[in-house]
Motif scaffolding. Sequence first.
Motif, PDB file in Angstrom:
ATOM      1  N   VAL A   9       0.892  -1.179   0.171  1.00 39.75           N
ATOM      2  CA  VAL A   9      -0.044  -0.160   0.002  1.00 39.75           C
ATOM      3  C   VAL A   9       1.046   1.286  -0.207  1.00 39.75           C
ATOM      4  CG1 VAL A   9      -1.889  -1.046   1.169  1.00 39.75           C
ATOM      5  CG2 VAL A   9      -0.189  -0.239   2.595  1.00 39.75           C
ATOM      6  N   LYS A  10       0.319   2.333  -0.675  1.00 44.75           N
ATOM      7  CA  LYS A  10       0.985   3.364  -0.573  1.00 44.75           C
ATOM      8  C   LYS A  10       1.106   4.240   0.481  1.00 44.75           C
ATOM      9  CE  LYS A  10       0.539   4.036  -5.541  1.00 44.75           C
ATOM     10  NZ  LYS A  10       0.008   4.901  -6.664  1.00 44.75           N
ATOM     11  N   LYS A  11       0.063   4.230   1.450  1.00 39.74           N
ATOM     12  CA  LYS A  11      -0.027   4.953   2.763  1.00 39.74           C
ATOM     13  C   LYS A  11       0.786   4.232   3.838  1.00 39.74           C
ATOM     14  CE  LYS A  11      -3.406   7.882   1.706  1.00 39.74           C
ATOM     15  NZ  LYS A  11      -3.128   8.990   1.624  1.00 39.74           N
ATOM     16  N   PRO A  12       1.634   5.121   4.570  1.00 38.13           N
ATOM     17  CA  PRO A  12       2.398   4.617   5.753  1.00 38.13           C
ATOM     18  C   PRO A  12       1.467   3.906   6.524  1.00 38.13           C
ATOM     19  CG  PRO A  12       2.817   7.007   5.261  1.00 38.13           C
ATOM     20  CD  PRO A  12       1.634   6.522   4.605  1.00 38.13           C
ATOM     21  N   VAL A  13       2.213   2.631   7.175  1.00 36.09           N
ATOM     22  CA  VAL A  13       1.511   1.991   8.069  1.00 36.09           C
ATOM     23  C   VAL A  13       2.163   1.957   9.574  1.00 36.09           C
ATOM     24  CG1 VAL A  13       0.645  -0.374   8.710  1.00 36.09           C
ATOM     25  CG2 VAL A  13       0.523   0.363   6.374  1.00 36.09           C
ATOM     26  N   LEU A  14       1.498   2.203  10.449  1.00 38.78           N
ATOM     27  CA  LEU A  14       2.094   2.246  11.753  1.00 38.78           C
ATOM     28  C   LEU A  14       1.699   1.320  12.615  1.00 38.78           C
ATOM     29  CD1 LEU A  14       3.717   3.831  13.931  1.00 38.78           C
ATOM     30  CD2 LEU A  14       1.372   5.072  14.801  1.00 38.78           C
ATOM     31  N   THR A  15       2.664   0.333  13.107  1.00 41.72           N
ATOM     32  CA  THR A  15       2.487  -0.861  13.856  1.00 41.72           C
ATOM     33  C   THR A  15       2.699  -0.636  15.287  1.00 41.72           C
ATOM     34  OG1 THR A  15       3.000  -2.128  11.853  1.00 41.72           O
ATOM     35  CG2 THR A  15       2.926  -3.348  14.059  1.00 41.72           C
ATOM     36  N   THR A  16       1.756  -1.078  16.229  1.00 40.95           N
ATOM     37  CA  THR A  16       2.041  -0.784  17.615  1.00 40.95           C
ATOM     38  C   THR A  16       2.478  -2.215  18.145  1.00 40.95           C
ATOM     39  OG1 THR A  16       0.423   1.044  17.836  1.00 40.95           O
ATOM     40  CG2 THR A  16       0.976  -0.329  20.043  1.00 40.95           C
ATOM     41  N   ILE A  17       3.954  -2.312  18.524  1.00 36.25           N
ATOM     42  CA  ILE A  17       4.175  -3.713  19.237  1.00 36.25           C
ATOM     43  C   ILE A  17       3.883  -3.846  20.664  1.00 36.25           C
ATOM     44  CG2 ILE A  17       6.174  -5.100  19.649  1.00 36.25           C
ATOM     45  CD1 ILE A  17       7.243  -3.703  17.020  1.00 36.25           C
ATOM     46  N   THR A  18       2.904  -4.458  21.174  1.00 33.10           N
ATOM     47  CA  THR A  18       2.519  -4.788  22.319  1.00 33.10           C
ATOM     48  C   THR A  18       3.366  -5.683  23.031  1.00 33.10           C
ATOM     49  OG1 THR A  18       0.615  -6.005  22.024  1.00 33.10           O
ATOM     50  CG2 THR A  18       0.259  -3.533  22.096  1.00 33.10           C
ATOM     51  N   GLY A  19       4.281  -6.263  22.641  1.00 30.28           N
ATOM     52  CA  GLY A  19       5.016  -7.516  22.981  1.00 30.28           C
ATOM     53  C   GLY A  19       5.484  -8.533  22.040  1.00 30.28           C
ATOM     54  N   PHE A  20       6.142  -9.138  22.046  1.00 27.29           N
ATOM     55  CA  PHE A  20       6.887 -10.437  21.131  1.00 27.29           C
ATOM     56  C   PHE A  20       6.267 -11.520  21.771  1.00 27.29           C
ATOM     57  CE2 PHE A  20       9.781  -6.871  20.641  1.00 27.29           C
ATOM     58  CZ  PHE A  20       9.575  -6.454  19.368  1.00 27.29           C
ATOM     59  N   SER A  21       5.512 -12.335  20.821  1.00 25.36           N
ATOM     60  CA  SER A  21       4.861 -13.650  21.461  1.00 25.36           C
ATOM     61  C   SER A  21       5.979 -14.684  21.666  1.00 25.36           C
ATOM     62  CB  SER A  21       3.889 -14.012  20.465  1.00 25.36           C
ATOM     63  OG  SER A  21       4.609 -14.026  19.185  1.00 25.36           O
ATOM     64  N   SER A  22       6.913 -14.879  20.892  1.00 26.60           N
ATOM     65  CA  SER A  22       8.073 -15.860  21.014  1.00 26.60           C
ATOM     66  C   SER A  22       9.228 -15.405  20.247  1.00 26.60           C
ATOM     67  CB  SER A  22       7.407 -17.025  20.421  1.00 26.60           C
ATOM     68  OG  SER A  22       7.546 -17.004  18.962  1.00 26.60           O
ATOM     69  N   PRO A  23      10.327 -15.774  20.355  1.00 30.56           N
ATOM     70  CA  PRO A  23      11.606 -15.406  19.525  1.00 30.56           C
ATOM     71  C   PRO A  23      11.362 -15.857  18.089  1.00 30.56           C
ATOM     72  CG  PRO A  23      12.200 -16.679  21.464  1.00 30.56           C
ATOM     73  CD  PRO A  23      10.705 -16.755  21.539  1.00 30.56           C
ATOM     74  N   GLN A  24      10.571 -16.694  17.669  1.00 27.43           N
ATOM     75  CA  GLN A  24      10.530 -17.131  16.184  1.00 27.43           C
ATOM     76  C   GLN A  24       9.703 -16.159  15.446  1.00 27.43           C
ATOM     77  OE1 GLN A  24       9.210 -19.289  19.011  1.00 27.43           O
ATOM     78  NE2 GLN A  24      10.873 -20.954  18.769  1.00 27.43           N
ATOM     79  N   ILE A  25       9.138 -15.104  16.123  1.00 21.90           N
ATOM     80  CA  ILE A  25       8.318 -13.835  15.156  1.00 21.90           C
ATOM     81  C   ILE A  25       9.535 -12.988  14.850  1.00 21.90           C
ATOM     82  CG2 ILE A  25       7.786 -12.357  17.199  1.00 21.90           C
ATOM     83  CD1 ILE A  25       5.651 -13.350  14.374  1.00 21.90           C
ATOM     84  N   MET A  26      10.575 -12.958  15.610  1.00 24.52           N
ATOM     85  CA  MET A  26      11.586 -11.795  15.289  1.00 24.52           C
ATOM     86  C   MET A  26      12.032 -11.735  13.981  1.00 24.52           C
ATOM     87  SD  MET A  26      11.286 -10.268  17.946  1.00 24.52           S
ATOM     88  CE  MET A  26      12.398  -8.977  17.541  1.00 24.52           C
ATOM     89  N   PRO A  27      12.256 -12.925  13.090  1.00 22.78           N
ATOM     90  CA  PRO A  27      12.562 -12.743  11.734  1.00 22.78           C
ATOM     91  C   PRO A  27      11.577 -11.937  10.908  1.00 22.78           C
ATOM     92  CG  PRO A  27      13.081 -14.947  12.460  1.00 22.78           C
ATOM     93  CD  PRO A  27      12.445 -14.260  13.287  1.00 22.78           C
ATOM     94  N   VAL A  28      10.356 -12.163  11.430  1.00 32.62           N
ATOM     95  CA  VAL A  28       9.406 -11.339  10.655  1.00 32.62           C
ATOM     96  C   VAL A  28       9.414  -9.834  10.600  1.00 32.62           C
ATOM     97  CG1 VAL A  28       6.823 -10.927  10.063  1.00 32.62           C
ATOM     98  CG2 VAL A  28       7.632 -13.099  10.487  1.00 32.62           C
ATOM     99  N   TYR A  29       9.822  -9.272  12.026  1.00 27.86           N
ATOM    100  CA  TYR A  29      10.054  -7.981  12.371  1.00 27.86           C
ATOM    101  C   TYR A  29      11.216  -7.347  11.697  1.00 27.86           C
ATOM    102  CZ  TYR A  29       6.038  -7.574  15.487  1.00 27.86           C
ATOM    103  OH  TYR A  29       4.611  -7.769  16.003  1.00 27.86           O
ATOM    104  N   GLN A  30      12.290  -8.437  11.792  1.00 29.16           N
ATOM    105  CA  GLN A  30      13.725  -7.995  11.279  1.00 29.16           C
ATOM    106  C   GLN A  30      13.351  -7.545   9.445  1.00 29.16           C
ATOM    107  OE1 GLN A  30      16.235  -6.857  12.858  1.00 29.16           O
ATOM    108  NE2 GLN A  30      15.486  -7.073  14.567  1.00 29.16           N
TER     109      GLN A  30
END
Length: 101
Positions: A9-30
Amino acid sequence: MALTYTRLVKKPVLTTITGFSSPQIMPVYQKYRDGYFVSISDSDRAAGLNYLATVYNGIDLSLYPFQESGGDDLIFLGRHSSGQGAFHLAIEAARPLRPAV
């Protein structure tokens, strides 16, 4: 995960991170670290992500002064997750109010 759509999408997207569910999710955020992120505390940030700000997850209690005599209602405002313990605390608070059977 919503992050996978942010580059479509062309519009900027702001993501609020309220915590990381597990270390396995970190590659997606990276992978999407060039996006825009907000944390709920400075200590709950992951290195390398593009944080714009910290928005503390709470309310200003001075806006709601304590009243010695309360009513019969219990109100919970927010999102429940298993790690928060809100339901457990509500049950403990309600036990003394339960009528004897």
